[in-house]
Design a protein around this motif. Structure first.
Motif, mmCIF file in Angstrom:
data_model
loop_
_atom_site.group_PDB
_atom_site.id
_atom_site.type_symbol
_atom_site.label_atom_id
_atom_site.label_comp_id
_atom_site.label_asym_id
_atom_site.label_seq_id
_atom_site.Cartn_x
_atom_site.Cartn_y
_atom_site.Cartn_z
ATOM 1 N N ASN A 1 0.835 -1.196 0.000
ATOM 2 C CA ASN A 1 0.000 0.000 0.000
ATOM 3 C C ASN A 1 0.870 1.247 0.000
ATOM 4 O O ASN A 1 1.174 1.800 1.058
ATOM 5 N N PRO A 2 1.273 1.735 -1.172
ATOM 6 C CA PRO A 2 1.950 3.022 -1.194
ATOM 7 C C PRO A 2 0.968 4.138 -0.849
ATOM 8 O O PRO A 2 -0.221 4.071 -1.180
ATOM 9 N N GLY A 3 1.484 5.159 -0.181
ATOM 10 C CA GLY A 3 0.738 6.401 -0.073
ATOM 11 C C GLY A 3 1.027 7.236 -1.299
ATOM 12 O O GLY A 3 1.312 6.704 -2.376
ATOM 13 N N PRO A 4 1.014 8.549 -1.182
ATOM 14 C CA PRO A 4 1.342 9.400 -2.330
ATOM 15 C C PRO A 4 2.773 9.157 -2.811
ATOM 16 O O PRO A 4 3.705 9.091 -2.016
ATOM 17 N N VAL A 5 2.923 8.978 -4.111
ATOM 18 C CA VAL A 5 4.226 8.724 -4.730
ATOM 19 C C VAL A 5 4.462 9.798 -5.791
ATOM 20 O O VAL A 5 3.537 10.202 -6.499
ATOM 21 N N SER B 1 -2.189 25.994 -9.112
ATOM 22 C CA SER B 1 -0.759 26.236 -8.915
ATOM 23 C C SER B 1 -0.353 26.089 -7.450
ATOM 24 O O SER B 1 0.841 25.960 -7.151
ATOM 25 N N ARG B 2 -1.328 26.067 -6.553
ATOM 26 C CA ARG B 2 -1.026 25.935 -5.123
ATOM 27 C C ARG B 2 -0.927 24.482 -4.675
ATOM 28 O O ARG B 2 -0.872 24.197 -3.486
ATOM 29 N N PHE B 3 -0.873 23.550 -5.641
ATOM 30 C CA PHE B 3 -0.832 22.128 -5.279
ATOM 31 C C PHE B 3 0.386 21.777 -4.425
ATOM 32 O O PHE B 3 0.361 20.832 -3.640
ATOM 33 N N THR B 4 1.483 22.537 -4.572
ATOM 34 C CA THR B 4 2.683 22.252 -3.786
ATOM 35 C C THR B 4 2.435 22.457 -2.294
ATOM 36 O O THR B 4 3.103 21.849 -1.460
ATOM 37 N N GLU B 5 1.467 23.302 -1.942
ATOM 38 C CA GLU B 5 1.128 23.501 -0.529
ATOM 39 C C GLU B 5 0.517 22.235 0.062
ATOM 40 O O GLU B 5 0.716 21.932 1.247
ATOM 41 N N LEU B 6 -0.214 21.492 -0.753
ATOM 42 C CA LEU B 6 -0.781 20.224 -0.297
ATOM 43 C C LEU B 6 0.310 19.170 -0.153
ATOM 44 O O LEU B 6 0.324 18.404 0.817
ATOM 45 N N LEU B 7 1.227 19.127 -1.110
ATOM 46 C CA LEU B 7 2.334 18.180 -1.024
ATOM 47 C C LEU B 7 3.197 18.445 0.205
ATOM 48 O O LEU B 7 3.717 17.518 0.827
ATOM 49 N N ALA B 8 3.336 19.726 0.595
ATOM 50 C CA ALA B 8 4.171 20.085 1.741
ATOM 51 C C ALA B 8 3.621 19.560 3.054
ATOM 52 O O ALA B 8 4.349 19.484 4.051
ATOM 53 N N LEU C 1 7.872 14.596 5.849
ATOM 54 C CA LEU C 1 9.100 15.120 5.241
ATOM 55 C C LEU C 1 8.822 16.172 4.166
ATOM 56 O O LEU C 1 9.714 16.570 3.427
ATOM 57 N N GLY C 2 7.572 16.600 4.059
ATOM 58 C CA GLY C 2 7.224 17.632 3.114
ATOM 59 C C GLY C 2 7.237 17.188 1.670
ATOM 60 O O GLY C 2 7.378 18.013 0.763
ATOM 61 N N ARG C 3 7.043 15.891 1.440
ATOM 62 C CA ARG C 3 7.096 15.379 0.078
ATOM 63 C C ARG C 3 6.357 14.059 -0.026
ATOM 64 O O ARG C 3 6.023 13.430 0.980
ATOM 65 N N ALA C 4 6.101 13.661 -1.267
ATOM 66 C CA ALA C 4 5.617 12.308 -1.517
ATOM 67 C C ALA C 4 6.797 11.342 -1.536
ATOM 68 O O ALA C 4 7.958 11.750 -1.603
ATOM 69 N N ALA C 5 6.504 10.046 -1.459
ATOM 70 C CA ALA C 5 7.561 9.035 -1.569
ATOM 71 C C ALA C 5 8.134 9.049 -2.980
ATOM 72 O O ALA C 5 7.449 9.377 -3.951
ATOM 73 N N SER C 6 9.390 8.697 -3.100
ATOM 74 C CA SER C 6 9.971 8.525 -4.431
ATOM 75 C C SER C 6 9.574 7.155 -4.972
ATOM 76 O O SER C 6 9.268 6.228 -4.214
ATOM 77 N N VAL C 7 9.570 7.041 -6.283
ATOM 78 C CA VAL C 7 9.273 5.748 -6.910
ATOM 79 C C VAL C 7 10.256 4.690 -6.418
ATOM 80 O O VAL C 7 9.875 3.549 -6.137
#
Length: 259
Positions: A182-186, A207-214, A218-224
């Motif tokens: 079960n990955p979360g956001p990637v 354009s404010r989507f980066t605020e949601l990612l933050a 760790l302020g980011r999605a998981a890497s692939v």
């Protein structure tokens, strides 16, 4: 750590991009031969050639729509004996109960829910006859986090979690391991699209989507790669006693829930 995967044959669906492409890369690095399946033949061919050149492994590609009638049988016939099946194809559409109509709900489930089930039915039987194997289902933490805005996906993922546990609970009796991841956001194009849609709904400004990612750990999605490496370990003999369970990799998002 030697994962003892060299020479194994791995079949990956949805392999032309995103997590699927990352999975192909990791298993190629481990010296596996690959059977890659996706709808995009051109992307598959380009990926296959790169993996052959960089890692010296055998790569076969199959352009196939998982939702088509007889797809599982066609894939099984083309691939033959495989050691590892990775069900990865499909993305169930986002939206609430009224935004996802009956047609789109069923279309999404034909690939990710019934497609997974049909491929498991086909390849489990072949693996049992051959003496064993591994089935990994890429599901998603939406099945643990019931989301009004992702209702078709949450429901479908929860069904796949139950299916994976049910099948994997006794599969070791047949020397087959069945697991769900079960990955979360990637960090793929898909998560950017989802976050832009939500930013548009919330602020009328994609354009404010980066605020949601933050807001993620760790302020980011998981890497692939962080996700794909887990698949490789779980596919390997290093994880030989693991079956019938779901492993979540989401930075703790699922465990942050509170009232």
């Amino acid at each position: 750590m030697d994962l003892q995967l060299r020479g194994k044959k791995v079949l990956i669906t949805g392999a032309s991009q995103g997590i699927g492409e990352g999975l192909a890369e990791v298993f190629a690095e481990e010296g596996c031969s690959l059977h890659l399946v996706a709808r995009s033949g051109d992307k598959l061919q380009a990926l296959a050639q790169r993996l052959r050149d960089e890692h010296g492994v055998d790569v076969v590609v199959q352009e196939q729509d998982i939702a088509a009638a007889g797809a599982a049988e066609a894939i099984g016939s083309a691939a033959g004996r495989v050691d590892v099946l990775v069900n990865n194809a499909g993305a169930i559409p986002g939206g609430d109960l009224w935004q996802v109509d009956a047609q789109n709900w069923r279309k999404g489930w034909e690939v990710k829910v019934f497609g997974y089930i049909d491929l498991c039915r086909t390849f489990y039987a072949a693996m049992k006859q051959a003496g064993g194997g591994v089935i990994l289902n890429n599901i998603g933490n939406g099945g643990e986090n019931f989301d009004f805005r992702y209702i078709a996906g949450s429901t479908g993922n929860a069904a796949l979690m139950a299916f994976t546990r049910a099948l994997g609970g006794r599969s070791l009796d047949d020397r087959i391991r069945v697991l769900g991841i079960n990955p979360g956001p990637v960090a793929t194009d898909r998560i950017v699209k989802i976050m832009k849609n939500r930013a548009r709904e919330q602020w009328d400004d994609e354009s404010r989507f980066t605020e949601l990612l933050a807001e993620y750990p760790l302020g980011r999605a998981a890497s692939v790669r962080e996700v794909a490496d887990l698949f490789a370990f779980l596919a390997s003999p290093r994880s030989a006693y693991t079956s019938g369970t779901i492993i979540t990799v989401d930075g703790g998002l699922t465990s942050r829930r509170s009232i």
